[in-house]
Each structure stands twice: as C-alpha cells, then as structure tokens.
Motif scaffolding. Structure first.
Motif, PDB file in Angstrom:
ATOM      1  N   GLY A  44       4.861  -0.591   3.799  1.00 52.21           N
ATOM      2  CA  GLY A  44       5.030  -0.925   2.388  1.00 52.21           C
ATOM      3  C   GLY A  44       5.487   0.286   1.607  1.00 52.21           C
ATOM      4  N   ASN A  50       6.798 -11.888  -9.978  1.00 51.84           N
ATOM      5  CA  ASN A  50       7.121 -10.555  -9.477  1.00 51.84           C
ATOM      6  C   ASN A  50       6.197 -10.162  -8.337  1.00 51.84           C
ATOM      7  N   ARG A 110       4.515 -12.265  -6.348  1.00 51.56           N
ATOM      8  CA  ARG A 110       4.723 -13.149  -5.183  1.00 51.56           C
ATOM      9  C   ARG A 110       6.061 -12.906  -4.499  1.00 51.56           C
ATOM     10  N   ALA A 113       6.606 -10.323  -3.015  1.00 52.35           N
ATOM     11  CA  ALA A 113       6.141  -9.681  -1.786  1.00 52.35           C
ATOM     12  C   ALA A 113       5.500 -10.687  -0.840  1.00 52.35           C
ATOM     13  N   ARG A 114       4.757 -11.649  -1.404  1.00 54.90           N
ATOM     14  CA  ARG A 114       4.085 -12.664  -0.589  1.00 54.90           C
ATOM     15  C   ARG A 114       4.133 -13.990  -1.324  1.00 54.90           C
ATOM     16  N   ARG A 173       2.065  -5.081  -6.156  1.00 53.78           N
ATOM     17  CA  ARG A 173       2.963  -5.907  -5.345  1.00 53.78           C
ATOM     18  C   ARG A 173       2.952  -5.462  -3.887  1.00 53.78           C
ATOM     19  N   THR A 174       2.921  -4.157  -3.661  1.00 56.50           N
ATOM     20  CA  THR A 174       2.875  -3.652  -2.282  1.00 56.50           C
ATOM     21  C   THR A 174       1.500  -3.865  -1.662  1.00 56.50           C
ATOM     22  N   ARG A 180       0.886  -7.193  -0.020  1.00 54.81           N
ATOM     23  CA  ARG A 180       1.410  -7.412   1.324  1.00 54.81           C
ATOM     24  C   ARG A 180       0.464  -6.898   2.404  1.00 54.81           C
TER      25      ARG A 180
END
Length: 616
Positions: free
Chosen positions: A449, A465, A467, A469-470, A521-522, A525
């Motif tokens: 990440g 924003n 989501r 990432a996931r 955001r990271t 994940r």
C-alpha cells in the motif's frame, strides 16, 4: 497554452509545450490494413450490410430501363398495360430502395459504434498499463484530446463513411454496367473527365491529411491548456501570479490559430472540386448534343433512341453525384488517416512495465513483507546520471524502515521501485524472495500500500473515495480506517458525513485532511507492506504527533517503509537508511546515527532547527 504538463513545466510568456509523443518514422505511411482490421470482429454483420448495399444499387439501375419502356413503348404505342407496370415498377423500386437504405444504415451505425467503443477501450486499457514515466512526460489534456477529440472526429468515418464508399462504389459500378448496356459510345464520352478527377482527389487528400494532423495537434494544445489553466490549481496559480490577462491572450492566439486551421481544412480542395462539379453539370447537356447526332446518324429503330437517350441521361445524372461523392468521401478517409495515426501511436507505445509470461499471483494474507534490493541501478529516461547506483538494501519483514536524505538523494525513487512504478535499469528487487517482475502487478498492488505526498482525491463523496481502494468495504470498516487516520470526527462534522463530495482534487479539504483521507484509504486495504512517501508532510506538528500512535498501531505486524524529511516521524524506526546521490551512506537506529555525528546527525540538527522555528 502556457502551462507545462510534466517535469520542467511551468508558466512562461511564450508558453511551454511538450512534444514528447510517439511519431511515425519519416516516410512511414498510415496502415490502412490495420484500420480496416478494426472491423474484423464484425465481419458477419458487414457482409450483410454489403449485400444490402449491392442489392440496393442493383435495384436502383432498374428505373432508367423502366423509363425507356415508358418513352419508347408505352407512350408512343399507347400501351396502358406497359405504362401501368412500368410506373408500378418505379414505385416499387423507390419503396424497396428506401427500406434497404434504412436497414443498411442501422446495421452500419451499430458496427461503427461498436468499433468506436473497442477503440476507446483499447486506448484507455493500454494507457492504464503504461509506466509512470509516460505520464510524467505527457500532459493530461493531450491524452484526453486523443481519446475524445481524435476518436470523436473519427466517428463519421467509422460509422458511415466506409458504407458510403461501398454504397457509392456499387452504385457507380451498376450505373456503368447499365450505361454500357444502353450505349457504349455515350459511356466512353461520360468518363473523359474521370482521370482528372482521380488525380485531383489524390492531390487534395495529401494536403488535407497534413492540415488535419496539424489541426488535431493544435486542438490538443488548446485542450491541455484549458485543463491546466482552468483547474483549481491553475486558477490559483494564474491569479496569484497576476497572469490572467496573459493567459487570456495566449488562449486567444491559440484559438485563432485553430480557427484558421479549421478554415483551411474545410476549404482545402474546394476550388478544385467546384471545377470538377461544374464539368459534371455540363456533361448532361453535352451528352444530349452527342446523343442527338448519334440518333440522327443511326438507322431508325437501331442504336440510340429517344428512350435510350432519356434513360442514359437519368443514369448519368445519378452516376456523377455518386462519383463525386465517392471521391469526396475517399478524400475524407484520406484525411482521417492522420487521426488513426495519432491513435495508433498511443496503441503502439511500448508498455515498459508488464507481467512476465509466468508471473505468480501472491496472496497478500501470506506475504511476510521482506524487501531486498540487489545491485539496483535506475536512470530516468533522458537523464544522464543515474538516480540510484548499485543500491543494496534489505527491508526486514514486519519492521519499520525509514529512508532519509536531502532532496534528490533517491528516496522517492527507491519507494517507487518498491511499488514497481518503475523498473530497475539493472539489478533486481525481491519481495519474500520473488523478483517483482515475476509477480503480477495486481497482487503486488494488493501487497504494497502506497501513500504519497501527492494526495489525489476523486470528485466524489468521502465514502466513494475510500471504497476506491476496496469497493466491498462496509460502513463499519470505513469508519474504523478513518479513526486510525484521525479523520473520522472531521468527516462526521461535514454536512453530509461520509456522503459529502470532496470537490475537485479534494479542494474542500486542507492538505492535512486530504493526507489523512489518503492514509485511511490505504489502511482500508490492509496491505502487508505499507509505503509512506512523505505521507504526513502536510500535517502540522500537533496533528502529526496525534497520529503517530495510530500509525504505529496500523503498522504493527506489517512491514513499513517511511520516506521522510521530518525526522521526528521516524524516531522509533527499527532501521534508518541515509541516502546521498542514489547510495546508502549510513544505516542504524535514530540514537545510533545521531551519536555517530555523520550525515544523519547534520540532518537531525537542521530538522530540529526547522521545528523550533515553526513552533516559535
């Protein structure tokens, strides 16, 4: 325009334009066969279209023969039966021709739009796999121009022009056959001007192709300038630098040049075509003159009759517009080759970073996170000196490793190589013993990440924003990630909470808030390796200290690599690597390196001075 779009870009009076784009080699011609190959997946439908076109063309030439029957038989002999079926035939030909035309247009438009879709997706997919270096050298506006403007300009060619060529070609061929059947002498006379028309069309086509390419390049410049100068950053830069009037003048100049090119493109060959059209308009009158002499000279009932002459003029009247249209459309296709060439240049741009043929997909849940550089050298394209030279380092699994050094020492480059945003020029990098080049890019992205100092947020809600990432993350997981990044309370204070739109590039948030969202955001994940490239650079000292415990909790049990200027963020790192000019010059813990009184100690002294100045 006056903004550069990559390294070295900036604001200047004359404007900065990047021209680092792939081009055709000198003398290389656009690949017509490759252009036609775009239609290969739709062969069956195209065969149906071609059959409809040929059938419509064949039916179309029946009308002059029916007219001849009316003039030579039905009217002189007062044959009501012949008149009735001839008129009925004319009506049937019109109805059937129009029905075939509508069906053919529907099928050809569907095929054309499918080809446009395939081409857009191919270009977008290819660009998604291009290395980071391509985008650092290419303006976003240039890319957008090729995908939307160039492909959009090709739409008429792809969706209708090809069928127009076939339709006009079939019509011309059928008309010529029918004209020869009526009278070969009049047919030869009608084709006198054809060689001149073909020569003129080829000459005009070459001129228009050159103009179209120049026009599209100018349109790309204009598009890139708009994208740069009318973005939030561009407006801020232009206003604060007092350059709004200069920007407007430069835009006006570029727009005027584009308008002139549009005029030249539209008018190229118009005078030549006007001369040809005038000649074609004279031919029916001249044909009546020649036909009259043949009628007078031929024995009665043989050769040219009045009905034959009327039918021939009718065929000629349909032949010349079709022939003129065929030449005009062929000219349009010739011009459009410049657009296809620009698109093929992108499709042919080499993908420097791609999965090896037998690349393995790692399961992030099983990745321990040990990274190793073995004699890694890396030189940026166009640079003379390497950014990294023979670099050897080991990032232990589950430990916190920090990279520090002055600007330009190679810290960020090292991090980008870890995430495989670039490929080493020499040497290799391994993750748990696997060469990064032998790991699928998708599984590598899931394992490492990255949070960079250049925070990018989509023009969407906070939840959207995160989501990114996931996509399958629950609301509870979003909140948990935001709590770790110390941003949850701020988000809940927004008018619509997690549904609040962040604005273009996140301009509704401060720099620190954007970076905390990027961290969340990271974290969402949950990668086994966490790469933080100046991830807290926009945070004030108090916020950074408040986040340090949360980041420590997020980093627990995973490999963490921090690239930092602010040394207070890496005080508790298990290993600190000091870099200078692409090499490691010191290794150790914070206390060991400070005691050693080497390069790190000097960096620590400068850092302490900056923090004291900020707090004061």
């Amino acid at each position: 325009m006056v903004f550069g779009g990559g390294p070295g870009g900036g604001m200047g009076g004359g404007g900065v334009r990047m021209r680092d784009q792939p081009k055709l080699a000198p003398g290389q011609r656009p690949d017509v066969h490759r252009m036609l190959s775009l239609f290969r997946p739709y062969r069956a439908t195209l065969v149906g279209v071609l059959l409809l076109i040929v059938l419509a063309a064949a039916i179309g030439v029946v009308s002059p023969f029916l007219i001849r029957e009316i003039v030579d038989v039905a009217l002189p002999q007062q044959r009501a039966d012949v008149l009735a079926w001839s008129v009925g035939g004319l009506i049937a030909v019109t109805v059937v021709s129009n029905a075939l035309g509508v069906t053919q247009a529907m099928l050809s438009t569907r095929v054309g739009q499918a080809v446009m879709h395939d081409l857009r997706v191919s270009v977008f997919s290819h660009l998604q796999r291009m290395g980071l270096g391509f985008f650092t050298r290419t303006r976003t506006g240039e890319i957008q121009s090729r995908i939307f403007s160039d492909i959009g300009s090709m739409q008429a060619v792809v969706t209708s022009v090809m069928t127009q060529i076939v339709s006009a070609g079939a019509g011309v061929l059928m008309a010529l056959v029918a004209m020869v059947a009526l009278d070969w002498r009049l047919t030869l006379f009608s084709l006198i001007a054809l060689p001149f028309a073909v020569w003129m069309n080829r000459r005009v086509g070459r001129r228009r192709r050159e103009i179209v390419r120049t026009r599209q390049e100018k349109a790309a410049d204009l598009s890139a300038g708009i994208q740069e100068s009318l973005s939030v950053s561009g407006i801020l830069l232009g206003v604060t630098m007092g350059r709004t009037e200069a920007l407007t003048r430069t835009f006006s100049t570029d727009s005027r040049e584009l308008a002139d090119l549009e005029v030249r493109s539209t008018m190229a060959g118009r005078w030549q075509m006007a001369v040809f059209t005038t000649l074609m308009a004279l031919f029916p009158a001249l044909t009546y003159l020649l036909g009259g002499h043949l009628l007078f000279a031929d024995p009665p009932g043989q050769g040219v009759t009045i009905g034959t002459l009327v039918a021939f003029i009718a065929l000629q009247s349909s032949l010349f517009p079709q022939l003129n249209g065929l030449l005009r459309v062929a000219n349009q296709v010739s011009s459009s080759l410049a657009l296809f060439t620009r698109i093929f240049e992108y499709l042919d741009a080499p993908i420097l970073i791609q999965d090896a043929p037998e690349a393995v997909a790692l399961d992030p849940a099983t990745v321990r996170g040990r990274l190793r550089f073995e004699g890694v050298t890396f030189t940026y394209p166009g640079a003379e000196e390497p950014a990294l030279a023979g670099l050897d380092l080991v990032v232990p699994a589950g430990k916190h490793t920090a990279l520090v050094g002055a600007t330009g020492s190679g810290k960020t480059t090292t991090g980008y190589l870890m995430a495989r945003l670039y490929e080493p020029t020499a040497g290799r990098i391994t993750l748990d013993g696997h060469d990064l080049r032998e790991i699928t890019r998708e599984s590598l992205a899931a394992s490492i990440g990255v949070v960079t100092q250049e925070t990018y947020l989509l023009h969407a809600g906070v939840a959207d924003n995160l989501r990114f990432a996931r996509p399958d993350a629950s609301d509870e997981e979003l909140e948990a990630a935001c709590r770790i990044a110390q941003i949850h309370d701020h988000v809940m204070g927004l008018p619509e909470g997690y549904d609040t739109v962040v604005g273009e590039r996140g301009y509704r948030f401060s720099g620190g808030e954007k970076q905390r969202l990027a961290l969340a955001r990271t974290i969402l994940r949950d990668p086994p390796v966490l790469l933080l490239d100046e991830a807290t650079s926009a945070l004030d000292v108090a916020t950074e200290r408040a986040m340090s415990g949360a980041l420590a909790a997020a980093a627990r049990g995973r490999t963490t690599v921090s690239i930092a200027h602010r040394l207070s963020t890496i005080r508790h790192a298990d290993q600190i690597l000091v870099m200078e000019q692409g090499r490691i010059v010191e290794r150790g813990t914070y206390d060991e390196l400070v005691t050693a009184a080497g390069p790190f100690a000097e960096l620590a002294r400068q850092d302490a001075w900056r923090e004291d100045g900020a707090s004061g």
